[in-house]
Design a protein around this motif. Sequence first.
Motif, PDB file in Angstrom:
ATOM      1  N   CYS A 211       0.827  -1.200   0.000  1.00 49.78           N
ATOM      2  CA  CYS A 211       0.000   0.000   0.000  1.00 49.78           C
ATOM      3  C   CYS A 211       0.871   1.264   0.000  1.00 49.78           C
ATOM      4  O   CYS A 211       0.649   2.192  -0.765  1.00 49.78           O
ATOM      5  CB  CYS A 211      -0.829  -0.083   1.275  1.00 49.78           C
ATOM      6  SG  CYS A 211      -2.205   0.985   1.358  1.00 49.78           S
ATOM      7  N   GLU A 212       1.891   1.248   0.850  1.00 48.47           N
ATOM      8  CA  GLU A 212       2.815   2.398   0.916  1.00 48.47           C
ATOM      9  C   GLU A 212       3.558   2.582  -0.395  1.00 48.47           C
ATOM     10  O   GLU A 212       3.706   3.697  -0.891  1.00 48.47           O
ATOM     11  CB  GLU A 212       3.847   2.177   2.033  1.00 48.47           C
ATOM     12  CG  GLU A 212       3.382   2.640   3.382  1.00 48.47           C
ATOM     13  CD  GLU A 212       4.423   2.323   4.461  1.00 48.47           C
ATOM     14  OE1 GLU A 212       5.640   2.497   4.188  1.00 48.47           O
ATOM     15  OE2 GLU A 212       4.017   1.890   5.552  1.00 48.47           O
TER      16      GLU A 212
ATOM     17  N   GLN B  61       1.429   4.169  -3.017  1.00 47.24           N
ATOM     18  CA  GLN B  61       1.281   5.615  -2.798  1.00 47.24           C
ATOM     19  C   GLN B  61       2.567   6.359  -3.142  1.00 47.24           C
ATOM     20  O   GLN B  61       2.517   7.441  -3.722  1.00 47.24           O
ATOM     21  CB  GLN B  61       0.874   5.873  -1.350  1.00 47.24           C
ATOM     22  CG  GLN B  61      -0.497   5.262  -1.059  1.00 47.24           C
ATOM     23  CD  GLN B  61      -1.228   5.962   0.060  1.00 47.24           C
ATOM     24  OE1 GLN B  61      -0.656   6.210   1.116  1.00 47.24           O
ATOM     25  NE2 GLN B  61      -2.480   6.257  -0.165  1.00 47.24           N
TER      26      GLN B  61
ATOM     27  N   MET C 219      -6.894  -5.345   4.569  1.00 46.71           N
ATOM     28  CA  MET C 219      -6.422  -4.924   3.244  1.00 46.71           C
ATOM     29  C   MET C 219      -6.636  -6.004   2.190  1.00 46.71           C
ATOM     30  O   MET C 219      -6.061  -5.935   1.114  1.00 46.71           O
ATOM     31  CB  MET C 219      -4.949  -4.543   3.319  1.00 46.71           C
ATOM     32  CG  MET C 219      -4.739  -3.267   4.097  1.00 46.71           C
ATOM     33  SD  MET C 219      -3.011  -2.988   4.434  1.00 46.71           S
ATOM     34  CE  MET C 219      -3.091  -1.401   5.229  1.00 46.71           C
TER      35      MET C 219
ATOM     36  N   PRO D 117      -5.301   2.448  -1.934  1.00 48.40           N
ATOM     37  CA  PRO D 117      -4.221   3.442  -1.825  1.00 48.40           C
ATOM     38  C   PRO D 117      -4.133   4.399  -3.018  1.00 48.40           C
ATOM     39  O   PRO D 117      -3.766   5.573  -2.852  1.00 48.40           O
ATOM     40  CB  PRO D 117      -2.940   2.594  -1.719  1.00 48.40           C
ATOM     41  CG  PRO D 117      -3.321   1.219  -2.147  1.00 48.40           C
ATOM     42  CD  PRO D 117      -4.778   1.068  -1.848  1.00 48.40           C
TER      43      PRO D 117
ATOM     44  N   ARG E 278     -12.781  -0.358   1.920  1.00 53.76           N
ATOM     45  CA  ARG E 278     -11.654   0.545   2.189  1.00 53.76           C
ATOM     46  C   ARG E 278     -11.772   1.837   1.373  1.00 53.76           C
ATOM     47  O   ARG E 278     -11.390   2.905   1.841  1.00 53.76           O
ATOM     48  CB  ARG E 278     -10.311  -0.146   1.897  1.00 53.76           C
ATOM     49  CG  ARG E 278      -9.954  -1.317   2.799  1.00 53.76           C
ATOM     50  CD  ARG E 278      -9.603  -0.926   4.244  1.00 53.76           C
ATOM     51  NE  ARG E 278     -10.763  -0.760   5.101  1.00 53.76           N
ATOM     52  CZ  ARG E 278     -11.432  -1.759   5.679  1.00 53.76           C
ATOM     53  NH1 ARG E 278     -11.034  -3.000   5.529  1.00 53.76           N
ATOM     54  NH2 ARG E 278     -12.478  -1.514   6.434  1.00 53.76           N
TER      55      ARG E 278
ATOM     56  N   SER F 275      -6.960  -5.204  -4.093  1.00 55.13           N
ATOM     57  CA  SER F 275      -6.493  -4.446  -2.920  1.00 55.13           C
ATOM     58  C   SER F 275      -5.543  -3.311  -3.309  1.00 55.13           C
ATOM     59  O   SER F 275      -5.231  -2.465  -2.478  1.00 55.13           O
ATOM     60  CB  SER F 275      -5.804  -5.378  -1.932  1.00 55.13           C
ATOM     61  OG  SER F 275      -4.733  -6.033  -2.568  1.00 55.13           O
TER      62      SER F 275
END
Length: 285
Positions: A81-82, A85, A140, A109, A148, A105
């Motif tokens: 996810c990080e 981004q 997630m 993000p 989400r 998933s």
Amino acid sequence: MFQLSNFADANASEEAEFVLVGAPFDATTSFRPGTRCGPDAIRQASYNFETFESRYGIDLSDLRILDLGNLELGSDPGLACEAIQDSFAFIPEGATPIFLGGEHSITPPIVKKIAQSSEIGVIVLDAHLDLRDEYGGTKMSHACASRRILDIPEVKGYASIGIRSGSSEEYLYAKEQAIHYHTSEEVREKGMGQVLKVALEEVGCKRIYLSIDFDCLDPVYAPGVGNPEPFGLTSWDVREAIEVLAPRAAGLDINEIAPQYDSGQTAILGAKLAREFIAAKVARM
Ligand code: MN
Ligand code: MN
């Protein structure tokens, strides 16, 4: 940060209008894995097509399209996810990002990042409600994608199309929270054009983000997905959604393509729809 790989006609070096990013993450898949191979299968399939998109009269080789390659995402959903981004640092301002999944998933993000800088609503094409708060021990999971997205305070509106699967709890949650969703039966009865019209009113936003979970399509059109679900949308329906939505789209992702389970037709459709998205956005602006 990126492994090199290229979508056909994605040769821009600067001032890109469209930026492709591969997000080959499939660590939370619930039935059968393989979407990590999605981005490269889509890229390979993209060479099947003429550079000229005849339906829109647009030659993709005339456009500034950049392919950043694949993100290295590992198997931890939080870290993935990080990384997704962080990839926005490489996307020029004003360019339209197109993420190639990977499982669903990857979408929250992306939406979070875009919603922080511009006012958007989200339209999801999916067979599944994806409204679970948690699945397989993680919030997630790809089974929680829409939940989400709805958690993101900056997202102004939401509607999903193609729905035909969910747990009784998810259907109850959708009802209680008045979450807008449209079934594949509704598309079959009223036509995609009419459903889109209603969905856009529900989303209530000029700019939208479009997330296409490829299992929205009937397995006849897209057998190469992680969770195939019969009685789905046709390739014509999804094409129409792209034609209508691309001009107002702040971004697109195509997710859940698992090329191991077919003879290449799902990735070919994914590549074609990504190309039509680009052509439609340029032609109709
Ligand atoms: Mn999904
Ligand atoms: Mn799905």
